[in-house]
Motif scaffolding. Structure first.
Motif, mmCIF file in Angstrom:
data_model
loop_
_atom_site.group_PDB
_atom_site.id
_atom_site.type_symbol
_atom_site.label_atom_id
_atom_site.label_comp_id
_atom_site.label_asym_id
_atom_site.label_seq_id
_atom_site.Cartn_x
_atom_site.Cartn_y
_atom_site.Cartn_z
ATOM 1 N N PRO A 74 0.823 -1.213 0.000
ATOM 2 C CA PRO A 74 0.000 0.000 0.000
ATOM 3 C C PRO A 74 0.856 1.263 0.000
ATOM 4 N N ALA A 75 1.637 1.449 -1.054
ATOM 5 C CA ALA A 75 2.543 2.592 -1.117
ATOM 6 C C ALA A 75 3.062 2.766 -2.536
ATOM 7 N N ARG A 76 3.540 3.964 -2.816
ATOM 8 C CA ARG A 76 4.331 4.194 -4.022
ATOM 9 C C ARG A 76 5.758 3.762 -3.711
ATOM 10 N N ALA A 77 6.544 3.484 -4.744
ATOM 11 C CA ALA A 77 7.880 2.947 -4.490
ATOM 12 C C ALA A 77 8.911 3.621 -5.371
ATOM 13 N N GLY A 78 10.081 3.857 -4.798
ATOM 14 C CA GLY A 78 11.186 4.422 -5.551
ATOM 15 C C GLY A 78 12.502 3.877 -5.043
ATOM 16 N N ALA A 100 1.882 18.238 -0.113
ATOM 17 C CA ALA A 100 1.618 17.462 -1.335
ATOM 18 C C ALA A 100 0.924 16.143 -1.040
ATOM 19 N N SER A 101 0.366 16.012 0.192
ATOM 20 C CA SER A 101 -0.447 14.851 0.589
ATOM 21 C C SER A 101 0.356 13.592 0.870
ATOM 22 N N LEU A 102 1.667 13.696 1.050
ATOM 23 C CA LEU A 102 2.447 12.542 1.487
ATOM 24 C C LEU A 102 2.260 12.401 2.989
ATOM 25 N N THR A 103 1.893 11.213 3.444
ATOM 26 C CA THR A 103 1.542 11.031 4.852
ATOM 27 C C THR A 103 2.524 10.179 5.645
ATOM 28 N N LEU A 155 9.395 3.510 0.321
ATOM 29 C CA LEU A 155 7.942 3.385 0.237
ATOM 30 C C LEU A 155 7.321 4.689 0.713
ATOM 31 N N LEU A 156 6.500 5.304 -0.122
ATOM 32 C CA LEU A 156 5.896 6.593 0.178
ATOM 33 C C LEU A 156 4.378 6.447 0.113
#
Length: 243
Positions: free
Chosen positions: A41-45, A114-117, A136-137
């Motif tokens: 449940p996250a964006r990934a980089g 920017a809504s990053l929690t 993980l963002l």
């Protein structure tokens, strides 16, 4: 009962670890971020240490994640930089916490705006070399839990094993050379995404999806296709035109 998700995760691990010895490192790590974003449940980089020891972002699951990573490089502050420089995982941290504000005083308010929690990270490393981290963002609930971080580490370790598939690839200099090549290729791919997005009038994320899909369907390296597109040589099928 084995679930469909469990089967998909098993296939992902096999795909990452089973790359050929002449693997494309950037393609491997693009796939790692794609799998992480699909299963967690996250964006990934991914941020890595380049050949001069500086932190650089290598790839991201989407354009918003890429911008978050670039912001941290511009500010020289943030969880992605910390995780790439550290040998330890970064547990899930809420960005509206006092700990986050104290640790990253410039990045935290920008990220919250920017809504990053929340953020977390697991290390990307070979047995004898720290390479960087999978970051993980999160921008919405649910947040990753300890099992999600364990899965993130398993996926990351599978990719790292592919990097050490051959004895000579396990040498420090060779691994660093491969990562530097991937960093150079990333720039070409970003240029190609911009060119294709403008020509097709689509988002950057959609342009990247089209690039990867075309590279796979035509069985050519993503970096080779990106170089053509960045130079203005766009195949008709990539432009949405039939032969």
């Amino acid at each position: 009962m084995v679930t469909t998700r469990e089967l998909d995760i098993s296939r992902a691990v096999l795909d990452l670890v089973g790359r050929p010895p002449d693997l494309d490192v950037l393609e491997l790590l693009h796939d790692l971020t794609a799998y992480a974003a699909a299963f967690l449940p996250a964006r990934a980089g991914i941020t890595v240490l380049d050949d001069s020891g500086e932190v650089a972002y290598l790839t991201a699951s989407d354009e918003l994640c890429r911008r978050f990573q670039q912001d941290q490089l511009d500010l020289d502050e943030g969880p992605c930089l910390d995780s790439a420089r550290s040998h330890d995982p970064l547990p899930v941290m809420l960005l509206d916490s006092e700990q986050a504000a104290a640790r990253w005083p410039r990045f935290t308010p920008r990220a919250l705006a920017a809504s990053l929690t929340a953020v977390a990270a697991v290390p990307l490393h070979t047995p004898d070399l720290m390479l960087g981290a999978l970051n993980l963002l999160s921008t919405s609930p649910p947040l990753p839990d300890h099992r999600d971080l364990e899965l993130a580490q398993i996926l990351t370790d599978a990719a790292a094993l592919a990097l050490t598939h051959r004895r000579d690839v396990a040498e420090r200099e060779e691994v660093i050379r491969q990562l530097q090549t991937a960093l150079d290729s990333r720039i070409v791919i970003e240029q190609a995404k911009g060119v294709l997005a403008a020509r097709r009038r689509v988002t950057i994320d959609e342009a990247f999806r089209l690039l990867r899909g075309h590279a796979r369907s035509t069985q050519q390296p993503l970096t080779a296709l990106a170089a053509r597109v960045a130079a203005g040589d766009l195949p008709d099928t990539l432009l949405g035109r039939a032969h």
